[in-house]
Design a protein around this motif. Structure first.
Motif, mmCIF file in Angstrom:
data_model
loop_
_atom_site.group_PDB
_atom_site.id
_atom_site.type_symbol
_atom_site.label_atom_id
_atom_site.label_comp_id
_atom_site.label_asym_id
_atom_site.label_seq_id
_atom_site.Cartn_x
_atom_site.Cartn_y
_atom_site.Cartn_z
ATOM 1 N N GLY A 1 -1.128 -9.995 24.216
ATOM 2 C CA GLY A 1 -1.184 -9.173 25.483
ATOM 3 C C GLY A 1 -0.607 -7.686 25.348
ATOM 4 O O GLY A 1 -0.823 -6.944 26.343
ATOM 5 N N ALA A 2 0.211 -7.531 24.448
ATOM 6 C CA ALA A 2 0.864 -6.273 23.944
ATOM 7 C C ALA A 2 -0.056 -5.414 23.376
ATOM 8 O O ALA A 2 -1.076 -5.828 22.665
ATOM 9 C CB ALA A 2 2.364 -6.302 23.371
ATOM 10 N N THR A 3 0.174 -4.166 23.372
ATOM 11 C CA THR A 3 -0.776 -3.280 22.427
ATOM 12 C C THR A 3 0.200 -2.451 21.502
ATOM 13 O O THR A 3 1.230 -1.780 21.713
ATOM 14 C CB THR A 3 -1.262 -2.226 23.377
ATOM 15 N N VAL A 4 -0.468 -2.471 20.293
ATOM 16 C CA VAL A 4 0.069 -1.779 19.139
ATOM 17 C C VAL A 4 -0.142 -0.288 19.472
ATOM 18 O O VAL A 4 -1.231 0.261 19.603
ATOM 19 C CB VAL A 4 -0.334 -2.010 17.722
ATOM 20 N N THR A 5 0.783 0.770 19.513
ATOM 21 C CA THR A 5 0.678 2.201 19.747
ATOM 22 C C THR A 5 0.830 3.082 18.401
ATOM 23 O O THR A 5 0.706 4.079 18.433
ATOM 24 C CB THR A 5 1.325 2.717 20.623
ATOM 25 N N GLY A 6 1.669 2.300 17.412
ATOM 26 C CA GLY A 6 1.970 3.033 16.068
ATOM 27 C C GLY A 6 2.490 1.923 15.135
ATOM 28 O O GLY A 6 2.653 1.121 15.455
ATOM 29 N N TYR A 7 2.575 2.474 13.922
ATOM 30 C CA TYR A 7 3.164 1.702 12.864
ATOM 31 C C TYR A 7 3.524 2.680 11.662
ATOM 32 O O TYR A 7 3.359 3.870 11.589
ATOM 33 C CB TYR A 7 2.077 0.749 12.497
ATOM 34 N N PHE A 8 4.461 2.112 10.862
ATOM 35 C CA PHE A 8 4.895 2.594 9.846
ATOM 36 C C PHE A 8 5.171 1.436 8.739
ATOM 37 O O PHE A 8 5.338 0.420 9.184
ATOM 38 C CB PHE A 8 5.978 3.681 9.832
ATOM 39 N N VAL A 9 5.540 1.995 7.413
ATOM 40 C CA VAL A 9 5.928 1.117 6.474
ATOM 41 C C VAL A 9 7.121 1.704 5.954
ATOM 42 O O VAL A 9 7.234 2.845 5.604
ATOM 43 C CB VAL A 9 4.761 0.900 5.313
ATOM 44 N N TRP A 10 8.057 0.585 6.025
ATOM 45 C CA TRP A 10 9.307 1.106 5.415
ATOM 46 C C TRP A 10 9.943 -0.102 4.593
ATOM 47 O O TRP A 10 10.001 -1.176 5.016
ATOM 48 C CB TRP A 10 10.396 1.689 6.120
ATOM 49 N N ASP A 11 10.736 0.095 3.186
ATOM 50 C CA ASP A 11 11.108 -0.967 2.399
ATOM 51 C C ASP A 11 10.548 -2.397 2.568
ATOM 52 O O ASP A 11 11.290 -3.296 2.953
ATOM 53 C CB ASP A 11 12.683 -0.916 2.922
ATOM 54 N N GLU A 12 9.470 -2.333 2.143
ATOM 55 C CA GLU A 12 8.620 -3.711 1.937
ATOM 56 C C GLU A 12 8.341 -4.228 3.356
ATOM 57 O O GLU A 12 8.296 -5.696 3.278
ATOM 58 C CB GLU A 12 9.092 -4.687 0.992
ATOM 59 N N THR A 13 8.251 -3.719 4.599
ATOM 60 C CA THR A 13 8.088 -4.035 5.745
ATOM 61 C C THR A 13 7.265 -3.358 6.694
ATOM 62 O O THR A 13 7.234 -2.051 6.629
ATOM 63 C CB THR A 13 9.552 -4.227 6.427
ATOM 64 N N ASP B 1 6.491 -11.752 3.005
ATOM 65 C CA ASP B 1 6.182 -12.986 3.318
ATOM 66 C C ASP B 1 5.194 -13.497 4.255
ATOM 67 O O ASP B 1 5.259 -15.125 4.342
ATOM 68 C CB ASP B 1 7.384 -14.055 2.992
ATOM 69 N N GLY B 2 5.446 -12.926 5.265
ATOM 70 C CA GLY B 2 4.672 -13.102 6.403
ATOM 71 C C GLY B 2 5.474 -13.502 7.416
ATOM 72 O O GLY B 2 5.340 -13.521 8.785
ATOM 73 N N TRP C 1 -3.642 -15.758 0.328
ATOM 74 C CA TRP C 1 -4.767 -15.847 -1.017
ATOM 75 C C TRP C 1 -3.570 -15.575 -2.023
ATOM 76 O O TRP C 1 -3.038 -14.438 -2.198
ATOM 77 C CB TRP C 1 -5.529 -14.844 -0.744
ATOM 78 N N GLU C 2 -3.458 -16.597 -2.974
ATOM 79 C CA GLU C 2 -2.409 -16.436 -4.002
ATOM 80 C C GLU C 2 -1.045 -16.082 -3.606
ATOM 81 O O GLU C 2 -0.524 -16.536 -2.532
ATOM 82 C CB GLU C 2 -3.249 -15.807 -5.169
ATOM 83 N N ASN C 3 -0.745 -14.748 -3.932
ATOM 84 C CA ASN C 3 0.616 -14.380 -3.627
ATOM 85 C C ASN C 3 0.411 -13.021 -2.444
ATOM 86 O O ASN C 3 1.305 -12.441 -2.232
ATOM 87 C CB ASN C 3 1.249 -13.744 -4.984
ATOM 88 N N SER C 4 -0.620 -13.207 -1.959
ATOM 89 C CA SER C 4 -0.735 -12.273 -1.006
ATOM 90 C C SER C 4 -0.601 -12.723 0.582
ATOM 91 O O SER C 4 -1.315 -14.024 0.734
ATOM 92 C CB SER C 4 -2.280 -11.293 -0.909
ATOM 93 N N ARG C 5 -0.279 -12.019 1.666
ATOM 94 C CA ARG C 5 -0.243 -12.526 2.867
ATOM 95 C C ARG C 5 -1.081 -11.366 3.835
ATOM 96 O O ARG C 5 -1.033 -10.299 3.573
ATOM 97 C CB ARG C 5 1.009 -12.863 3.465
ATOM 98 N N MET C 6 -1.754 -12.034 4.665
ATOM 99 C CA MET C 6 -2.564 -11.065 5.731
ATOM 100 C C MET C 6 -2.120 -11.589 7.308
ATOM 101 O O MET C 6 -2.162 -12.833 7.461
ATOM 102 C CB MET C 6 -4.044 -11.097 5.716
ATOM 103 N N SER D 1 1.834 -8.046 -0.513
ATOM 104 C CA SER D 1 1.657 -8.801 -1.872
ATOM 105 C C SER D 1 3.058 -8.985 -2.148
ATOM 106 O O SER D 1 4.048 -8.141 -2.277
ATOM 107 C CB SER D 1 1.056 -7.867 -2.924
ATOM 108 N N LEU D 2 3.645 -10.240 -2.365
ATOM 109 C CA LEU D 2 4.769 -10.823 -2.866
ATOM 110 C C LEU D 2 4.938 -10.410 -4.344
ATOM 111 O O LEU D 2 5.954 -10.074 -4.877
ATOM 112 C CB LEU D 2 4.878 -12.220 -2.895
ATOM 113 N N GLU D 3 3.786 -10.322 -5.034
ATOM 114 C CA GLU D 3 3.715 -9.822 -6.593
ATOM 115 C C GLU D 3 3.984 -8.331 -6.761
ATOM 116 O O GLU D 3 4.813 -7.916 -7.659
ATOM 117 C CB GLU D 3 2.360 -10.151 -7.028
ATOM 118 N N THR D 4 3.456 -7.364 -6.152
ATOM 119 C CA THR D 4 3.617 -6.117 -6.312
ATOM 120 C C THR D 4 4.802 -5.540 -5.206
ATOM 121 O O THR D 4 4.978 -4.513 -5.237
ATOM 122 C CB THR D 4 2.347 -5.242 -6.164
#
Length: 138
Positions: A20-32, A48-49, A107-112, A127-130
């Motif tokens: 019910g919430a809305t995403v208004t923005g996003y960023f990636v920092w330090d594997e998160t 890891d999800g 999927w293998e070492n990846s999470r979505m 990706s847990l691998e990269t």
């Protein structure tokens, strides 16, 4: 390829709060991945999800980053809050709609994490691998 995965109790709890919430923005920092929600929280999604919700006011304070990065993020948060997207330096704006369903896939070492919104979709792939984190808009 991608297969539905079971979520744990903590993930279920976080997901219940973001429906019910809305995403208004996003960023990636330090594997998160950090997703800014219109309810005053930032949703953290780790490699890891695993995930968590942090009040917007604390998210930048707790971030392990230099002062310049934190200042830029605070300015971006303020700009998105005011609906001004031209001057964003660290974040990407997302013209989302309310989240209806969240899917967790592996999927293998990846999470979505797939956010199925009323009018759009946002995908966080890790990706847990990269140790790479990608965010896609659809």
């Amino acid at each position: 390829m991608w297969q539905e995965a079971e979520t744990n109790t903590h993930q279920d709890h976080v997901i219940a709060h973001v429906i019910g919430a809305t995403v208004t923005g996003y960023f990636v920092w330090d594997e998160t991945a950090y997703l800014l929600l219109d309810i005053g929280f930032i949703w953290n999604i780790y490699l890891d999800g695993e995930m968590g919700l942090v009040p917007q006011s604390l998210a930048v304070v707790e971030l392990e980053a230099d002062d310049e990065t934190k200042t830029a993020l605070r300015a971006d948060l303020d700009a998105i809050g005011l609906g001004s997207y031209d001057s964003l330096r660290r974040m990407s704006a997302f013209a989302g709609s309310p989240i209806e369903r969240v899917d967790f896939l592996v999927w293998e070492n990846s999470r979505m994490i797939r956010l199925n919104c009323e009018e759009s979709m946002l995908i966080v792939e890790t990706s847990l691998e990269t140790t790479e984190v990608k965010i896609y808009e659809q």
